[in-house]
Design an enzyme around this catalytic site. Structure first.
Site, PDB file in Angstrom:
ATOM      1  CB  CYS A  87       7.316  -0.322   3.035  1.00 55.83           C
ATOM      2  SG  CYS A  87       8.551  -1.050   4.146  1.00 55.83           S
ATOM      3  CG  HIS A 196       5.040   2.508   6.390  1.00 52.22           C
ATOM      4  ND1 HIS A 196       4.359   1.549   5.677  1.00 52.22           N
ATOM      5  CD2 HIS A 196       6.247   1.952   6.710  1.00 52.22           C
ATOM      6  CE1 HIS A 196       5.093   0.457   5.579  1.00 52.22           C
ATOM      7  NE2 HIS A 196       6.252   0.683   6.192  1.00 52.22           N
ATOM      8  CD  GLU A 198       1.243   3.115   4.957  1.00 54.40           C
ATOM      9  OE1 GLU A 198       1.797   2.019   5.148  1.00 54.40           O
ATOM     10  OE2 GLU A 198       1.783   4.042   4.311  1.00 54.40           O
TER      11      GLU A 198
END
Length: 220
Positions: A87, A196, A198
């Site tokens: 990002c 994302h 994660e």
């Protein structure tokens, strides 16, 4: 693999990234403040997490790209070290010249915060080898400037050299050229992507779709 996570003012996804790295690597990454001029000894992987570095003033990632620590990141990448930007981290890497192209305002000029699906364009890299070729996985996205763009000749080169890492597999909401969601450097050691992974590494968070990225790196 020893990881170091860069922290800039305005970054807000560092805790998510720390948790993802800890789960796969068995230890948290070292935290490096943006004013540092060196990376920790033995660093293999540098991570630039998401957020709004320096409040996204000027252009997203533009100010962070000139932080003191970025000289060490360039040297690390020049030696063949691994770098991951997610990002805002992706935006910083393009502004720093470590990845080609640029991230512009989303096509609809609205901030997008929703789940998307990504296709894995190649599964033979240190970042992606825990996915099957052509795999499709879920990943949240949260950005206002995720519209990937580059000159036509650059896009053709990325395609021809196999440097497109991920594409949007569902609606191309931010308008990215050729549905590109992530790209590699020519040596496949620097990766930037907008969504994302994660945020999906634990069943308690809704799934483990993003965990293969970190498991791949942990096995390197």
């Amino acid at each position: 693999m020893q990881a170091a996570l860069l922290l800039f003012p305005g970054i807000n996804r560092e805790r998510d990234m720390i948790q993802a790295v800890r789960q796969s690597f068995g230890r948290a990454p070292a935290i490096v403040w943006h004013k540092e001029t060196e990376l920790p000894a033995g660093t293999d992987l540098v991570i630039l997490p998401g957020g709004f570095s320096f409040g996204d003033y000027l252009r997203c990632g533009a100010m962070a790209a000139h932080s003191p620590v970025m000289r060490a990141v360039r040297e690390h990448a020049g030696r063949g070290g691994y770098v991951l930007g997610v990002c805002n981290g992706f935006q910083i890497l393009t502004e720093a010249g470590l990845l080609p192209g640029a991230l512009l305002r989303n096509a609809g000029l609205r901030f997008l915060s929703m789940e998307t699906r990504l296709s894995v364009e190649r599964a033979d890299t240190v970042f992606t080898r825990n996915w099957a070729p052509g795999a499709v996985f879920r990943a949240p996205m949260a950005h206002g400037d995720g519209n990937y763009t580059a000159r036509t000749e650059t896009l053709d080169r990325l395609e021809g050299e196999g440097l497109v890492a991920f594409r949007y597999a569902d609606e191309n909401r931010n308008g990215s050229a050729r549905r590109i969601a992530g790209v590699f450097s020519p040596n496949l050691r620097v990766l930037g992507l907008m969504p994302h992974p994660e945020d999906l590494v634990d069943p308690l968070l809704g799934g483990t779709d993003g965990k293969p990225l970190f498991d791949s790196l942990a096995a390197a």
